[in-house]
Design a protein around this motif. Structure first.
Motif, PDB file in Angstrom:
ATOM      1  N   PHE A  79       9.708   1.539  11.756  1.00  0.00           N
ATOM      2  CA  PHE A  79       8.455   1.117  11.128  1.00  0.00           C
ATOM      3  C   PHE A  79       7.679   0.285  12.143  1.00  0.00           C
ATOM      4  O   PHE A  79       8.226  -0.056  13.207  1.00  0.00           O
ATOM      5  CB  PHE A  79       8.727   0.328   9.839  1.00  0.00           C
ATOM      6  N   SER A  80       6.412  -0.001  11.862  1.00  0.00           N
ATOM      7  CA  SER A  80       5.620  -0.799  12.806  1.00  0.00           C
ATOM      8  C   SER A  80       5.319  -2.165  12.219  1.00  0.00           C
ATOM      9  O   SER A  80       4.728  -2.279  11.141  1.00  0.00           O
ATOM     10  CB  SER A  80       4.306  -0.103  13.152  1.00  0.00           C
ATOM     11  N   LYS A  81       5.731  -3.182  12.960  1.00  0.00           N
ATOM     12  CA  LYS A  81       5.473  -4.563  12.542  1.00  0.00           C
ATOM     13  C   LYS A  81       4.287  -5.084  13.331  1.00  0.00           C
ATOM     14  O   LYS A  81       4.287  -5.034  14.563  1.00  0.00           O
ATOM     15  CB  LYS A  81       6.728  -5.408  12.850  1.00  0.00           C
ATOM     16  N   ASN A  82       3.299  -5.593  12.631  1.00  0.00           N
ATOM     17  CA  ASN A  82       2.228  -6.290  13.336  1.00  0.00           C
ATOM     18  C   ASN A  82       2.781  -7.631  13.783  1.00  0.00           C
ATOM     19  O   ASN A  82       3.394  -8.341  12.993  1.00  0.00           O
ATOM     20  CB  ASN A  82       1.042  -6.519  12.389  1.00  0.00           C
ATOM     21  N   GLU A 100       0.720  -0.109  18.685  1.00  0.00           N
ATOM     22  CA  GLU A 100      -0.720  -0.404  18.724  1.00  0.00           C
ATOM     23  C   GLU A 100      -0.969  -1.585  19.627  1.00  0.00           C
ATOM     24  O   GLU A 100      -0.276  -2.606  19.563  1.00  0.00           O
ATOM     25  CB  GLU A 100      -1.273  -0.793  17.337  1.00  0.00           C
ATOM     26  N   HIS A 101      -1.978  -1.436  20.441  1.00  0.00           N
ATOM     27  CA  HIS A 101      -2.630  -2.580  21.087  1.00  0.00           C
ATOM     28  C   HIS A 101      -4.041  -2.130  21.437  1.00  0.00           C
ATOM     29  O   HIS A 101      -4.239  -0.994  21.870  1.00  0.00           O
ATOM     30  CB  HIS A 101      -1.934  -3.037  22.378  1.00  0.00           C
ATOM     31  N   GLY A 102      -4.998  -3.009  21.293  1.00  0.00           N
ATOM     32  CA  GLY A 102      -6.363  -2.654  21.660  1.00  0.00           C
ATOM     33  C   GLY A 102      -7.263  -3.843  21.424  1.00  0.00           C
ATOM     34  O   GLY A 102      -6.829  -4.895  20.953  1.00  0.00           O
ATOM     35  N   GLY A 126       8.735  -0.440  15.956  1.00  0.00           N
ATOM     36  CA  GLY A 126       7.345  -0.319  16.396  1.00  0.00           C
ATOM     37  C   GLY A 126       6.715  -1.711  16.359  1.00  0.00           C
ATOM     38  O   GLY A 126       6.897  -2.442  15.384  1.00  0.00           O
ATOM     39  N   VAL A 127       6.000  -2.049  17.406  1.00  0.00           N
ATOM     40  CA  VAL A 127       5.328  -3.359  17.438  1.00  0.00           C
ATOM     41  C   VAL A 127       3.839  -3.125  17.657  1.00  0.00           C
ATOM     42  O   VAL A 127       3.452  -2.405  18.586  1.00  0.00           O
ATOM     43  CB  VAL A 127       5.883  -4.245  18.585  1.00  0.00           C
ATOM     44  N   ASN A 128       3.022  -3.704  16.788  1.00  0.00           N
ATOM     45  CA  ASN A 128       1.570  -3.686  16.985  1.00  0.00           C
ATOM     46  C   ASN A 128       1.175  -5.088  17.413  1.00  0.00           C
ATOM     47  O   ASN A 128       1.420  -6.055  16.685  1.00  0.00           O
ATOM     48  CB  ASN A 128       0.836  -3.340  15.688  1.00  0.00           C
TER      49      ASN A 128
END
Ligand code: BGC
Length: 420
Positions: free
Chosen positions: A219-222, A331-333, A268-270
């Motif tokens: 999963f993706s953790k912010n 994610e990064h942006g 997942g890391v955002n």
């Protein structure tokens, strides 16, 4: 193996590193029937057409080829595939996704499929969405059918995108549907229910495997750092610690904590940056502060958050130390109309990522958020995260490479960043 950074050096990344970009269904596709369809954002607009990627995915894949990415993190929309509880999957919609996945694979772009990104079918919303434990078996049923249909086309699965953001914006700060505030109990119930669904879905996906190679799921953790602006303010320190505890520690514990090992194969890391509190207010532009005011307080922001590239290295070490799983930076942006700022920001964050990898963190890929300027949830079309510019004033929604896309192309093709 990557080499440690030296000033002005070319920083090489590990072989087979995935250089990707990311999107979500509601934000780019449009033509959607979920709880966002009727949502009016702060700019008075909605997501009904968005970037019309629903019809233009083939063109968008051509743009990805031009940028040079070898990975794409995309959503699959539950509401589009299943119109009633436990119903069959819609064949035509499924065929459209299969075609999209095949085109990506043929283009040498590895798809990572996100199963939940802030949206639900209306029939799930009407039963209380993730506050209701009945949503767990319904989701697992949907995903089981989906995985059976797509296991020949996908090997990277991302169960939930930022359950923390979804639950926080929907139930603590009232910014996402269902627009509830201060419902700490609901926040925690949503997280717990999603975590149970995540574990079941992970097990099922690992058992199903993939015809494309070794299956991976996570999963993706912010990851946002929450801090007081001044270390001498006990109230700001308290609200920062409370926020960190709720949206970081509690969520991680539910998804990948001590007795939860063995479900995900990756984390997942955002990562975007940090939020600092002053007089109990978050110091971010979206809370009404101008960029100039924030700069005077020593807070450098894009149009949404404080930038904190050095924090990326620390976050990756902390998260890798916590769960020991390989990491994808899913994610990064940054969002700004100042491309020079965005270029600097990307280089600084990639340098921090490189330091983390050189320091032993097993990071397998990086996905730039986002491919296109898009519907940024409560902020509508006012935030510009795209590698590609989309002209929303033109009904044809033309796309165009931004300067940042050319920089990112160089990174992707050379598997390196130069001259930082
Ligand atoms: C979300 C995206 C969002 C981005 C920028 C992440 O929280 O997953 O949907 O557009 O951040 O705010």
């Amino acid at each position: 193996m990557s080499q440690p950074a030296k000033n002005g050096a070319v920083l090489k990344f590990p072989e087979h590193f995935l250089w990707g970009t990311a999107t979500s269904t509601t934000q780019i596709e449009g033509h959607i029937e979920n709880e966002w369809t009727d949502f009016v954002a702060r700019d008075g607009r909605n997501c009904r057409i968005a970037c019309d990627s629903y019809h233009r995915y083939a063109e968008d894949i051509e743009w990805m080829r031009q940028i040079g990415v070898n990975a794409y993190r995309m959503g699959i929309e539950w509401s589009r595939l299943q119109s009633e509880p436990y119903g069959p999957l819609n064949e035509a919609e499924l065929a459209r996704y299969v075609n999209q996945l095949d085109r990506l694979n043929q283009a040498g772009i590895v798809p990572m499929v996100v199963l939940h990104h802030f949206s639900n079918p209306r029939w799930i919303v009407s039963q209380g969405a993730w506050t209701n434990a009945d949503t767990i078996p319904a989701f697992v049923h949907f995903v089981t059918k989906l995985v059976a249909a797509l296991r020949g086309h996908v090997r990277l699965w991302n169960t939930f995108n930022e359950p923390d953001t979804y639950a926080c914006c929907g139930y603590l700060i009232g910014e996402f549907p269902p627009l509830k505030k201060f419902r700490v109990d609901s926040f925690r119930t949503v997280i717990k229910n999603m975590a149970v669904a995540h574990h079941e879905v992970c097990r099922m996906i690992r058992e199903a495997g993939s015809a494309m190679g070794t299956v991976e799921v996570g999963f993706s953790k912010n990851w946002t750092f929450f801090k007081p602006h001044s270390p001498n303010s006990p109230w700001d320190a308290a609200i920062a610690a409370f926020t960190h505890w709720q949206v970081n520690s509690f969520v991680l514990e539910c998804f990948v904590g001590a007795n939860k090992k063995g479900a995900s194969t990756f984390l997942g890391v955002n990562y975007y940056g940090r939020i600092r509190f002053r007089n109990l207010q978050p110091l971010v532009p979206t809370n009404g502060y101008s960029l100039e005011e924030l700069a005077r307080l020593g807070v450098e922001c894009d149009d949404m958050l404080e930038r904190y590239p050095a924090g990326l290295e620390a976050a990756l070490h902390e998260l890798y130390g916590y769960c020991g799983l390989p990491i994808y930076l899913t994610e990064h942006g940054s969002s700004s109309s100042d491309e020079a700022f965005r270029e600097r920001d990307l280089k600084e964050n990639l340098a921090a990522l490189h330091r983390a990898i050189s320091g032993g963190v097993d990071v397998r890929g990086f996905y730039y958020w986002s491919l296109l300027d898009n519907f940024e949830w409560q902020f509508g079309y006012s935030k510009k995260f795209g590698l590609l510019d989309v002209d929303f004033s033109d009904a044809r929604l033309p796309r165009k490479m931004k300067p940042l896309a050319w920089l990112y192309r160089k990174v992707c093709l050379e598997n390196a960043i130069g001259h930082v």
